[in-house]
Design an enzyme around this catalytic site. Structure first.
Site, PDB file in Angstrom:
ATOM      1  N   ARG A  29      12.968 -22.559  -3.819  1.00  0.00           N
ATOM      2  CA  ARG A  29      11.739 -22.234  -3.074  1.00  0.00           C
ATOM      3  C   ARG A  29      11.396 -23.446  -2.206  1.00  0.00           C
ATOM      4  NH1 ARG A  29       6.752 -19.475  -5.943  1.00  0.00           N
ATOM      5  NH2 ARG A  29       6.387 -18.732  -3.834  1.00  0.00           N
ATOM      6  N   GLY A  36       3.932 -21.378  -9.110  1.00  0.00           N
ATOM      7  CA  GLY A  36       2.895 -22.401  -9.163  1.00  0.00           C
ATOM      8  C   GLY A  36       3.585 -23.755  -9.027  1.00  0.00           C
ATOM      9  N   ALA A  37       3.055 -24.590  -8.128  1.00  0.00           N
ATOM     10  CA  ALA A  37       3.769 -25.814  -7.731  1.00  0.00           C
ATOM     11  C   ALA A  37       4.158 -26.718  -8.914  1.00  0.00           C
ATOM     12  CB  ALA A  37       2.929 -26.566  -6.696  1.00  0.00           C
ATOM     13  N   LYS A  53      -1.484 -20.893  -1.286  1.00  0.00           N
ATOM     14  CA  LYS A  53      -1.200 -19.452  -1.213  1.00  0.00           C
ATOM     15  C   LYS A  53      -1.806 -18.805   0.027  1.00  0.00           C
ATOM     16  CE  LYS A  53       0.905 -17.548  -3.217  1.00  0.00           C
ATOM     17  NZ  LYS A  53       2.285 -17.382  -2.714  1.00  0.00           N
ATOM     18  N   ASP A  85       0.114 -26.427  -2.863  1.00  0.00           N
ATOM     19  CA  ASP A  85       1.579 -26.498  -3.010  1.00  0.00           C
ATOM     20  C   ASP A  85       2.155 -27.739  -2.345  1.00  0.00           C
ATOM     21  OD1 ASP A  85       0.893 -23.477  -3.265  1.00  0.00           O
ATOM     22  OD2 ASP A  85       2.833 -23.829  -4.233  1.00  0.00           O
TER      23      ASP A  85
HETATM   24  O1  MRU Z   1       3.767 -18.281  -4.799  1.00  0.00           O
HETATM   25  P1  MRU Z   1       3.141 -19.016  -5.937  1.00  0.00           P
HETATM   26  O2  MRU Z   1       2.539 -18.117  -6.950  1.00  0.00           O
HETATM   27  O3  MRU Z   1       4.086 -20.026  -6.531  1.00  0.00           O
HETATM   28  O4  MRU Z   1       1.957 -19.823  -5.279  1.00  0.00           O
HETATM   29  C1  MRU Z   1       1.153 -20.611  -6.090  1.00  0.00           C
HETATM   30  C2  MRU Z   1       0.013 -21.228  -5.377  1.00  0.00           C
HETATM   31  O5  MRU Z   1      -0.147 -21.094  -4.199  1.00  0.00           O
HETATM   32  C3  MRU Z   1      -0.884 -22.099  -6.201  1.00  0.00           C
HETATM   33  O6  MRU Z   1      -2.183 -22.050  -5.722  1.00  0.00           O
HETATM   34  C4  MRU Z   1      -0.376 -23.544  -6.119  1.00  0.00           C
HETATM   35  O7  MRU Z   1       0.975 -23.608  -6.464  1.00  0.00           O
HETATM   36  C5  MRU Z   1      -1.134 -24.454  -6.975  1.00  0.00           C
HETATM   37  S1  MRU Z   1      -0.782 -24.184  -8.668  1.00  0.00           S
HETATM   38  C6  MRU Z   1      -1.518 -25.351  -9.621  1.00  0.00           C
END
Ligand code: MRU
Length: 351
Positions: A95, A53-54, A254, A243
Site C-alpha cells: 500500500r 490503518g497506518a 482517509k 496516514d
Molecule cells: O484505508 P485505511 O483504512 O487503511 O485508512 C486508514 C485511515 O485513513 C486512518 O485514519 C489512518 O490510517 C490513521 S489510523 C490510526
C-alpha cells in the site's frame, strides 16, 4: 491493559511462530483471525485490507520481515539476505500512502544491517525482537497521545471522527480513538459522532464496533450529514488520525477528511489530528508530494456482494485526501500537542 489494547489487532503466536491478525474486512458481522507464516502472505493481508490503518500496517510489515527471516534462517547468509530484500520490496509495495509502512521496513532493514555478518539465526531472532518493540512502542505512543489529547476536549464534548483511527488501526488503544478513550478514562463525558466513511465503511463497521464494545456513546452518520450537524451546533470538536504528514504539516488521511476539515473551519470547530511521529514524513515537503492510493472501482459500485451502480460505469476511488496544514487546529503526538502545525513547528517537534 485498556479495552482498546485487548482488541489485539495483531498478535504473535510464540508457540507457532506465526502472526495472527483480526480480519477487518468482515467485522462486525464476524470476528475472525487469520494466521500468517511469511512476508508474501502478510503483504497480501495488507493489500486486501485484512489489516489497515497506518500504524497497524507498519507493525504488520515489521512482522512480515521477521516471519521471512525466521523462514529463511537456516539458509546460507547470501540467500537469507537476498530473501529479506525481496520481502522488503514486496511489503513496501503493498500500500502506498501510509508512511508507517516504509518507516517500519526501514527500521527493520537498519536493524539487520547493524548486525553485520551475524549468523542468519541470530539476525532472525533480533528482527522478531524488533517487530515486538515496534508493536510495544506503538501502544506506548498511543497512550501518551491519549493523555496529551484528552486535555483538549472539554467535559461533555460531542466529537466527530472520520474513518477508524482506533485500536484496530494500531497495535492498540488507537490514535484519534485513543484520545477519546483516554478522555473517557479521565472521567470526561464524551460522545462520538462516527462518519460511516464510504466506500470501505471503516467508520460504520470498525469505529462503531470498537466504541460500542467499550460502552462509549456513539452515533453513526453518513458522510454527507456532518455539515448539517455542525451547522446546527451539534459538534464541538473533530478528531481524526493520519496516514502521512508532510514536513509543512499537510495531512493525508482517509478520503473525506478534507471535506470535514473545511466544514469544521467554516463553523469555527477545532479540527485535531492525532498521529505518532512515525507518521511524519520530513522527506515530503508538502501534501502535493504524498502518493494517494487509488483502489478498485468495485469498492465504489457496491460493497461486498451487493452492487448498486451499473457494472460498467467509470469510477474514481482515491482512498485518501490531503488536508492543508492551515485547517488543522492542533496535531497530537506522543511528544505533545503542536498547535497550528507548520514547517517550523513540525521541525521543532522532530528535532
Ligand atoms: O484505508 P485505511 O483504512 O487503511 O485508512 C486508514 C485511515 O485513513 C486512518 O485514519 C489512518 O490510517 C490513521 S489510523 C490510526
Amino acid at each position: 491493559m485498556s479495552a482498546g489494547e485487548r482488541v489485539e489487532t495483531l498478535r504473535w503466536l510464540a508457540g507457532h511462530g506465526e502472526l495472527e491478525m483480526i480480519d477487518q474486512r468482515v467485522l462486525p458481522a464476524r470476528f475472525d483471525r487469520i494466521r500468517y507464516r511469511c512476508a508474501a502472505e502478510v503483504a497480501e493481508g495488507i493489500r486486501t485490507m485484512v489489516v489497515r490503518g497506518a500504524p497497524a500496517i507498519g507493525c504488520a510489515a515489521a512482522y512480515g520481515v521477521a516471519l521471512e527471516a525466521l523462514r529463511l534462517a537456516h539458509r546460507p547468509a547470501a540467500q537469507f539476505h537476498a530473501g529479506l530484500a525481496e520481502a522488503h520490496a514486496l511489503l513496501a509495495g503493498s500500500r502506498p500512502t501510509a508512511v508507517n509502512l516504509g518507516w517500519a521496513l526501514e527500521r527493520m532493514q537498519a536493524h539487520a544491517l547493524a548486525l553485520g555478518a551475524a549468523p542468519p539465526t541470530s539476525v532472525a531472532a533480533a528482527l522478531l525482537a524488533e517487530a515486538h518493540a515496534i508493536l510495544a512502542e506503538d501502544i506506548a505512543a498511543n497512550r501518551a497521545m491519549g493523555v496529551h489529547g484528552a486535555a483538549l476536549l472539554p467535559d461533555g464534548a460531542r466529537v466527530l471522527t472520520h474513518c477508524n483511527a482506533g485500536a484496530l488501526a494500531t497495535a492498540g488503544h488507537g490514535t484519534a480513538l485513543g484520545v477519546l478513550r483516554s478522555a473517557v478514562a479521565a472521567g470526561k463525558r464524551i460522545s462520538v459522532l462516527a462518519d460511516e466513511t464510504r466506500p470501505f465503511l471503516q467508520g460504520a463497521r470498525l469505529t462503531v464496533w470498537e466504541l460500542l464494545e467499550e460502552g462509549i456513546p456513539v452515533t453513526l452518520i453518513t458522510d454527507n450529514m456532518s455539515g448539517h450537524l455542525m451547522q446546527r451546533g451539534e459538534v464541538d470538536a473533530v478528531i481524526v488520525g493520519a496516514d502521512r504528514i508532510a514536513a509543512n504539516g499537510d495531512v493525508a488521511n482517509k478520503i473525506g477528511t478534507y471535506m470535514v476539515a473545511v466544514l469544521a473551519r467554516r463553523h469555527g470547530i477545532p479540527f485535531y489530528v492525532a498521529a505518532p511521529l512515525s507518521t511524519i514524513d520530513l522527506r515530503i515537503a508538502d501534501g502535493s508530494g504524498i502518493p494517494i492510493e487509488e483502489r478498485h472501482a468495485d469498492e465504489v459500485r457496491g460493497f461486498g456482494a451487493a452492487r448498486w451502480a451499473p457494472a460498467d460505469v467509470p469510477v474514481r476511488n482515491p482512498a485518501f485526501d490531503v488536508t492543508p496544514a492551515d485547517l488543522v487546529t492542533a496535531l497530537v503526538t506522543e511528544r505533545g500537542v503542536v498547535r497550528d502545525p507548520c514547517r517550523a513547528t513540525i521541525a521543532a517537534l522532530m528535532a
